[in-house]
Design a protein around this motif. Sequence first.
Motif, mmCIF file in Angstrom:
data_model
loop_
_atom_site.group_PDB
_atom_site.id
_atom_site.type_symbol
_atom_site.label_atom_id
_atom_site.label_comp_id
_atom_site.label_asym_id
_atom_site.label_seq_id
_atom_site.Cartn_x
_atom_site.Cartn_y
_atom_site.Cartn_z
ATOM 1 N N GLU A 21 43.355 34.742 38.873
ATOM 2 C CA GLU A 21 42.194 34.309 38.158
ATOM 3 C C GLU A 21 41.539 33.417 38.473
ATOM 4 O OE1 GLU A 21 41.119 36.709 35.990
ATOM 5 O OE2 GLU A 21 42.782 37.750 35.292
ATOM 6 N N THR A 27 47.051 36.828 36.175
ATOM 7 C CA THR A 27 47.446 37.737 35.193
ATOM 8 C C THR A 27 48.284 38.741 35.715
ATOM 9 O OG1 THR A 27 45.167 37.434 34.131
ATOM 10 C CG2 THR A 27 46.151 39.713 33.699
ATOM 11 N N THR A 79 48.409 36.182 30.970
ATOM 12 C CA THR A 79 48.047 35.338 32.038
ATOM 13 C C THR A 79 48.890 33.873 31.990
ATOM 14 O OG1 THR A 79 45.882 36.407 31.748
ATOM 15 C CG2 THR A 79 45.784 34.151 33.071
ATOM 16 N N THR A 130 43.956 32.806 26.538
ATOM 17 C CA THR A 130 44.356 33.945 26.636
ATOM 18 C C THR A 130 44.421 34.791 25.374
ATOM 19 O OG1 THR A 130 46.620 33.017 26.861
ATOM 20 C CG2 THR A 130 45.678 33.734 28.820
#
Length: 350
Positions: A21, A27, A79, A130
Amino acid sequence: MSERSADKGVHELKVSAVVEETADARTLVFEVPDELSERFRYRPGQFLTLRVPSARTGSVARCYSLCSSPHCDDRIAVTVKRIADGYASNLICDTVAVGDLITVLEPSGSFGPRELDADVLLCAAGSGITPVLSIIKSIMVGGRGNVVVLYANRDRRSVIFADVLDDLTYRYPGRLQVLHWLESERGLPTAAAVEELVRPHSGRDWFLCGPAGFMTVVGAAAHALRVPTTRIHTEEYRSLQSNPFDKPIHTNGNTPLGDVAVVEVDIDGETHILKWPKHTPLLDVLLDNGIDAPYVCRESACGTCVCSVKQGRTRMRQNEALIDDELALGLTLACQTLPESPRVHIAFDQ
Ligand SMILES: Cc1cc2nc3c(=O)[nH]c(=O)nc-3n(C[C@H](O)[C@H](O)[C@H](O)COP(=O)(O)OP(=O)(O)OC[C@H]3O[C@@H](n4cnc5c(N)ncnc54)[C@H](O)[C@@H]3O)c2cc1C
């Protein structure tokens, strides 16, 4: 080796994708076999607990919020953002690859809106985005609520899900607004600045997620805006001290005579009558008696062991998960609950 087995909510899931990410965040997307799909049903805002191997202790347990939404994502995903000198987050980001099997507990936690039609204010810092992303997607796709997000990051490059958020804002104009706060441009957020930014939306339910410092600042802004505590929901990121993958630690049984209440517990369609020593948390009593009660953190933070006091009086040693409205309904956390009356009736009905 893990001491809790599949029937206690422990499973191995295969990693089907790893997405970079940002430089510091990955992730992990998981494949859930059909036979486990019911066990992995989740609500936006919930988290998975991952077992991370450790040469020193066998394993450590770390919670990671689901960034996927049950309303629009086929696969579940978490994540993970590196913490400086952090053990598990760096190990995960450095080593986890597609095809790896990871031992996890089923989704858990009580953070997140009860319904998706109400307007909410979401405040996140760093990886705190998240569960917030899961909530945003769920409200946009599965509800009618409007969402304002305050999202704080070090700098532009460290913004996780920047493109996803831009895309969602574009797709849902008028319903979703993201207020970015970049420390590189404005310094650390202050309570006064947060107060000004979110003032027009302060009448909504607030959901706060991130490290302790951020929560303190946003909490102070909420206090200044006189937001009732019943409307402030928090998920504080920290590492578990206990390890739910280990065999539960049993109490020593040296309880003085007379210091024992009697508790009737309804759980999984069965009723148990047990002796409850007055200084032993209810969860310990249940586990000592071989009862498969739900738990993760044992530190009052995650809300997994929530249950209802139907009769009698109890008190909690500490409580970080339940808000006043929930306490008023008789909810309590088994990992912290002690008896205050000679007879108590508890139900795991949440
Ligand atoms: C419900 C919940 C959901 C979460 N969701 C996410 C998420 O979605 N994404 C995410 O990235 N994280 C999330 N977290 C945080 C995550 O669980 C870990 O706490 C985080 O990844 C750090 O773990 P670590 O092992 O890398 O760091 P640790 O090794 O636990 O260290 C964390 C920090 O504490 C310091 N530290 C460690 N031990 C000590 C010590 N003995 N004394 C002083 N300082 C010490 C370290 O130097 C480091 O700065 C969540 C936490 C909770 C409770």
